[in-house]
Design a protein around this motif. Structure first.
Motif, PDB file in Angstrom:
ATOM      1  N   GLY A 196       0.866  -1.328   0.112  1.00  0.00           N
ATOM      2  CA  GLY A 196       0.069  -0.025  -0.125  1.00  0.00           C
ATOM      3  C   GLY A 196       0.804   1.211   0.049  1.00  0.00           C
ATOM      4  O   GLY A 196       2.143   1.072  -0.066  1.00  0.00           O
ATOM      5  N   THR A 197       0.051   2.300   0.028  1.00  0.00           N
ATOM      6  CA  THR A 197       0.817   3.598  -0.062  1.00  0.00           C
ATOM      7  C   THR A 197       0.812   4.365   1.065  1.00  0.00           C
ATOM      8  O   THR A 197      -0.541   4.632   1.618  1.00  0.00           O
ATOM      9  N   LEU A 198       1.641   4.966   1.919  1.00  0.00           N
ATOM     10  CA  LEU A 198       1.480   5.574   3.045  1.00  0.00           C
ATOM     11  C   LEU A 198       1.436   7.199   2.792  1.00  0.00           C
ATOM     12  O   LEU A 198       0.948   7.896   3.739  1.00  0.00           O
ATOM     13  N   GLY A 199       2.216   7.817   2.209  1.00  0.00           N
ATOM     14  CA  GLY A 199       2.435   9.124   1.645  1.00  0.00           C
ATOM     15  C   GLY A 199       3.368   9.400   0.714  1.00  0.00           C
ATOM     16  O   GLY A 199       4.024   8.514   0.373  1.00  0.00           O
ATOM     17  N   GLN A 200       3.024  10.681   0.218  1.00  0.00           N
ATOM     18  CA  GLN A 200       4.142  11.033  -0.939  1.00  0.00           C
ATOM     19  C   GLN A 200       4.612  12.372  -0.731  1.00  0.00           C
ATOM     20  O   GLN A 200       3.818  13.488   0.131  1.00  0.00           O
ATOM     21  N   GLY A 201       5.888  12.615  -0.967  1.00  0.00           N
ATOM     22  CA  GLY A 201       6.307  14.050  -0.554  1.00  0.00           C
ATOM     23  C   GLY A 201       7.209  14.521  -1.919  1.00  0.00           C
ATOM     24  O   GLY A 201       7.225  13.874  -2.710  1.00  0.00           O
ATOM     25  N   GLY A 202       8.023  15.942  -1.670  1.00  0.00           N
ATOM     26  CA  GLY A 202       8.715  16.066  -2.770  1.00  0.00           C
ATOM     27  C   GLY A 202       9.833  15.544  -3.148  1.00  0.00           C
ATOM     28  O   GLY A 202      10.425  15.373  -4.238  1.00  0.00           O
ATOM     29  N   MET A 203      10.411  14.758  -2.075  1.00  0.00           N
ATOM     30  CA  MET A 203      11.712  13.875  -2.419  1.00  0.00           C
ATOM     31  C   MET A 203      11.309  12.363  -2.704  1.00  0.00           C
ATOM     32  O   MET A 203      12.104  11.902  -3.100  1.00  0.00           O
ATOM     33  N   GLY A 204      10.004  11.755  -2.215  1.00  0.00           N
ATOM     34  CA  GLY A 204       9.926  10.426  -2.529  1.00  0.00           C
ATOM     35  C   GLY A 204       8.557   9.872  -2.081  1.00  0.00           C
ATOM     36  O   GLY A 204       7.747  10.988  -1.682  1.00  0.00           O
ATOM     37  N   THR A 205       7.994   8.795  -2.150  1.00  0.00           N
ATOM     38  CA  THR A 205       6.976   8.349  -1.665  1.00  0.00           C
ATOM     39  C   THR A 205       7.169   6.907  -0.766  1.00  0.00           C
ATOM     40  O   THR A 205       8.164   6.433  -0.913  1.00  0.00           O
ATOM     41  N   VAL A 206       6.380   7.068   0.322  1.00  0.00           N
ATOM     42  CA  VAL A 206       6.531   5.885   1.321  1.00  0.00           C
ATOM     43  C   VAL A 206       5.526   5.111   1.038  1.00  0.00           C
ATOM     44  O   VAL A 206       4.232   5.480   1.224  1.00  0.00           O
ATOM     45  N   LEU A 258       8.570   1.676   3.569  1.00  0.00           N
ATOM     46  CA  LEU A 258       9.634   1.569   2.385  1.00  0.00           C
ATOM     47  C   LEU A 258       9.634   3.142   1.847  1.00  0.00           C
ATOM     48  O   LEU A 258       8.617   3.329   1.025  1.00  0.00           O
ATOM     49  N   LYS A 259      10.421   4.045   1.770  1.00  0.00           N
ATOM     50  CA  LYS A 259      10.647   5.148   1.269  1.00  0.00           C
ATOM     51  C   LYS A 259      11.602   5.049  -0.080  1.00  0.00           C
ATOM     52  O   LYS A 259      12.760   4.485   0.016  1.00  0.00           O
ATOM     53  N   VAL A 260      10.731   5.142  -1.223  1.00  0.00           N
ATOM     54  CA  VAL A 260      11.391   5.256  -2.330  1.00  0.00           C
ATOM     55  C   VAL A 260      11.787   6.525  -3.048  1.00  0.00           C
ATOM     56  O   VAL A 260      10.577   7.423  -3.095  1.00  0.00           O
ATOM     57  N   LEU A 261      12.950   6.936  -3.396  1.00  0.00           N
ATOM     58  CA  LEU A 261      13.301   8.509  -3.812  1.00  0.00           C
ATOM     59  C   LEU A 261      12.698   8.681  -5.378  1.00  0.00           C
ATOM     60  O   LEU A 261      12.536   7.635  -6.114  1.00  0.00           O
ATOM     61  N   HIS A 262      12.091   9.889  -5.535  1.00  0.00           N
ATOM     62  CA  HIS A 262      11.617  10.126  -6.842  1.00  0.00           C
ATOM     63  C   HIS A 262      12.811   9.962  -7.934  1.00  0.00           C
ATOM     64  O   HIS A 262      13.993  10.467  -7.538  1.00  0.00           O
ATOM     65  N   PRO A 263      12.211   9.449  -9.052  1.00  0.00           N
ATOM     66  CA  PRO A 263      13.571   9.191 -10.138  1.00  0.00           C
ATOM     67  C   PRO A 263      14.508  10.521 -10.275  1.00  0.00           C
ATOM     68  O   PRO A 263      15.702  10.360 -10.343  1.00  0.00           O
ATOM     69  N   HIS A 264      13.774  11.550 -10.298  1.00  0.00           N
ATOM     70  CA  HIS A 264      14.517  12.911 -10.752  1.00  0.00           C
ATOM     71  C   HIS A 264      15.600  13.290  -9.527  1.00  0.00           C
ATOM     72  O   HIS A 264      16.457  13.742  -9.722  1.00  0.00           O
ATOM     73  N   VAL A 265      15.036  12.657  -8.177  1.00  0.00           N
ATOM     74  CA  VAL A 265      16.120  12.757  -7.356  1.00  0.00           C
ATOM     75  C   VAL A 265      17.338  12.017  -7.302  1.00  0.00           C
ATOM     76  O   VAL A 265      18.332  12.261  -6.996  1.00  0.00           O
ATOM     77  N   ALA A 266      16.776  10.767  -7.489  1.00  0.00           N
ATOM     78  CA  ALA A 266      17.704   9.706  -7.313  1.00  0.00           C
ATOM     79  C   ALA A 266      18.904   9.955  -8.435  1.00  0.00           C
ATOM     80  O   ALA A 266      19.893   9.344  -8.429  1.00  0.00           O
ATOM     81  N   ARG A 267      18.324  10.554  -9.644  1.00  0.00           N
ATOM     82  CA  ARG A 267      19.432  10.698 -10.904  1.00  0.00           C
ATOM     83  C   ARG A 267      20.199  11.966 -10.495  1.00  0.00           C
ATOM     84  O   ARG A 267      21.196  12.228 -11.415  1.00  0.00           O
TER      85      ARG A 267
END
Length: 434
Positions: free
Chosen positions: A21-31, A45-54
Motif C-alpha cells: 500500500g501507499t502511506l504518503g508522498q512528498g517532494g523527495m519520494g513516496t513512502v 519503504l521510502k523510495v526516492l523520486h527518479p529525478h532525485v535519485a538521478r
C-alpha cells in the motif's frame, strides 16, 4: 523506475520487500507499506523520486545519510532497517509506525491541553537532541511528521521523516541557486530556510516553536495565508503571542516567552539546544503561585493586553508614499484602498524625494512589469534613511517574494490586493518607524 502508486502495488523490491500500500508522498519520494518477506514484518519503504535519485552523487549521499540515520537510536525516532538500490530506484526501509499524526489530532480535537502540548513537544525535543548529537538536522518538522502513539493523555511520540534530511537540504540548495524555488513547508520554515541558507540545529528549534504554537492555539504562527505571505511573516513580522490569541486557555507567561524565543528571527537568539529547551518547557508546567490578592489583578491585566490595538490617529496621519503607475486608475487601486482606510497617501514616482515619508508602497504597472517593480523597490529600500518599502506582486510568485524580502523590502503584498490586509501591513510598517 518509480511510477504511480498502483504500479507499485504487489511489487517486490530488492527481492525482499513486497509493497502492500501507499502511506504518503512528498517532494523527495513516496513512502509505501511493504511486507519484509521471510521475517513477516511490515516496514515503511521510502523510495526516492527518479529525478532525485538521478542527481549527481545522489546514490553516495543517500548511502551516507542512511548509515547515519541507522545510528540514531532513540525510542522516539523511527528505526532504519535497511537501504539500497533496486535497479535505478533508491529505497530506505524503516520501522512501520502505527499511530495518529498530530495534524489529524488537531483536526479532530482542536488545540491540545497545555500540559499535553508541552509534554508532546518536550518528547520531540528529546528525539531532536539525539539527532543533533549526530549532526542530523530534521529540516521539515511539522504536525504531520510527528506521530502520537498511545492514548492522548499519556501518549508517546514518534518523529517521522528524518530520512534523507541532508539529501533534501542539498537538493533544496541546488533548486534555490538554479531556479529561485524554495522547498519545504512554509508554515514551519525558519527565516534562514526561507532565504535558502545552510541550516543547523537552531532551524529545527524554530520549527519546534511553530509546532508548539499550533498545538496551543490551533494554527501555526502566520496562519493559513498564501505561502508568500507566510514566508514574509517568518522573515519580518513578529509572531502573535499565544496568550493574546487564546487568552481563555490560561497559557503560562513563561511558556509564551519560550515560544517567542524559539521564533526569534536571529538564530543566535533562540534557545541554545533542544535539551535545554525541553527542560525549560517542563519547568513552565509548575509556575510560581501568585501572591495573595494578585490573581484577579493579573487576570484583569492580561485581559487588557489581549485586545489588538487599532491604528492610532498618529499612525494614520503619517504620510505613505505610493508609486502606482496610472494613479487611482491603476487596476490594483492601492492608493485608493489606503485612502479609504484613513491613511494619508502621497502619490510618488521613482524620482521623487522620500524625505518625510514613513512608508512606501511600490506597485507594478502590470503582471509583466513585476521584475521592474522589484528592482525599483530594492533600490529605494537601499537608500540611506529610507522608509520601510512594501512591494506588491503576484500572490503565486514564490521567487519574487523570496528575492524581495532578501533584498531588504520590508513586506510583500500579494495581488489581487485585500484592502484589510494592505492597511494592516502598512500600519505595521508605520509603527516600525516610531
Amino acid at each position: 523506475m518509480a511510477g504511480t502508486a498502483d504500479s507499485w502495488l504487489g511489487r517486490v523490491v530488492a527481492g525482499r520487500y513486497q509493497v502492500t500500500g501507499t502511506l504518503g508522498q512528498g517532494g523527495m519520494g513516496t513512502v509505501y507499506e511493504a511486507e519484509q518477506l521471510g521475517l513477516e514484518r511490515y516496514v515503511a519503504l521510502k523510495v526516492l523520486h527518479p529525478h532525485v535519485a538521478r542527481t549527481p552523487g545522489a546514490a553516495a549521499r543517500f548511502q551516507r545519510e542512511a548509515q547515519l540515520l541507522a545510528r540514531l537510536k532513540h525510542p522516539g525516532a523511527v528505526h532504519v532497517f535497511d537501504h539500497g538500490a533496486d535497479g535505478e530506484d533508491l529505497y530506505l526501509a524503516m520501522e512501520r509506525v502505527f499511530g495518529t499524526p498530530l495534524h489529524e489530532v488537531l483536526e479532530s480535537h482542536g488545540p491540545l491541553e497545555v500540559k499535553t502540548a508541552v509534554e508532546v513537544v518536550a518528547q520531540v525535543l528529546e528525539v531532536l537532541d539525539a539527532a543533533h548529537g549526530l549532526g542530523i538536522v530534521h529540516r521539515d518538522l511539522k504536525p504531520s511528521n510527528v506521530m502520537r502513539v498511545g492514548e492522548l493523555s499519556a501518549s508517546s511520540v514518534k518523529v517521522l521523516d528524518f530520512g534523507l534530511a541532508a539529501l533534501m537540504h542539498e537538493e533544496q540548495h541546488s533548486r534555490l541557486t538554479g531556479s529561485g524555488q524554495v522547498l519545504g513547508t512554509p508554515a514551519y520554515m525558519s527565516p534562514e530556510q526561507c532565504r535558502g541558507e545552510p541550516l543547523d540545529a537552531r532551524a529545527d528549534l524554530y520549527s519546534v516553536g511553530c509546532l508548539l504554537h499550533e498545538l496551543l492555539v490551533g494554527r501555526a504562527p502566520f496562519g493559513d495565508s498564501p505561502a508568500v505571505e507566510v514566508m514574509s511573516g517568518h522573515l519580518y513580522r513578529p509572531p502573535p503571542p499565544v496568550r493574546q490569541l487564546r487568552p481563555e486557555r490560561g497559557i503560562p507567561e513563561a511558556l509564551e516567552t519560550l515560544v517567542l524565543a524559539c521564533l526569534a528571527k536571529e538564530k543566535a537568539q533562540r534557545p541554545a539546544s533542544a535539551r535545554e529547551l525541553a527542560a525549560r518547557l517542563r519547568e513552565t508546567l509548575a509556575p510560581p503561585a501568585p501572591a495573595r490578592g494578585e490573581g484577579k489583578k493579573q487576570e484583569r491585566s492580561r485581559a487588557v493586553t489581549t485586545t489588538p490595538a487599532a491604528p492610532s490617529p498618529e499612525v494614520l496621519a503619517r504620510p505613505v508614499a505610493v508609486i502606482e503607475p496610472g494613479g487611482p486608475d491603476n487596476p490594483h487601486g492601492i492608493g485608493t484602498a489606503l485612502a479609504v482606510a484613513g491613511y494619508r497617501v502621497v502619490s510618488a514616482s521613482a524620482d521623487s524625494s522620500l524625505e518625510g515619508m514613513h512608508a512606501l508602497v511600490v506597485v507594478p504597472r502590470s503582471a509583466q512589469a513585476q521584475e521592474e517593480a522589484l528592482t525599483l523597490a530594492s533600490t529605494l529600500a537601499a537608500r540611506p534613511h529610507a522608509p520601510p518599502v512594501l512591494l506588491c506582486g503576484s500572490g503565486e510568485d514564490f521567487s519574487l517574494m523570496s528575492r524581495a524580502v532578501a533584498s531588504g523590502v520590508y513586506d510583500y503584498v500579494p495581488l489581487p490586493v485585500d484592502p484589510t490586509d494592505l492597511a494592516r501591513k502598512v500600519g505595521r510598517a508605520l509603527r516600525s518607524r516610531r
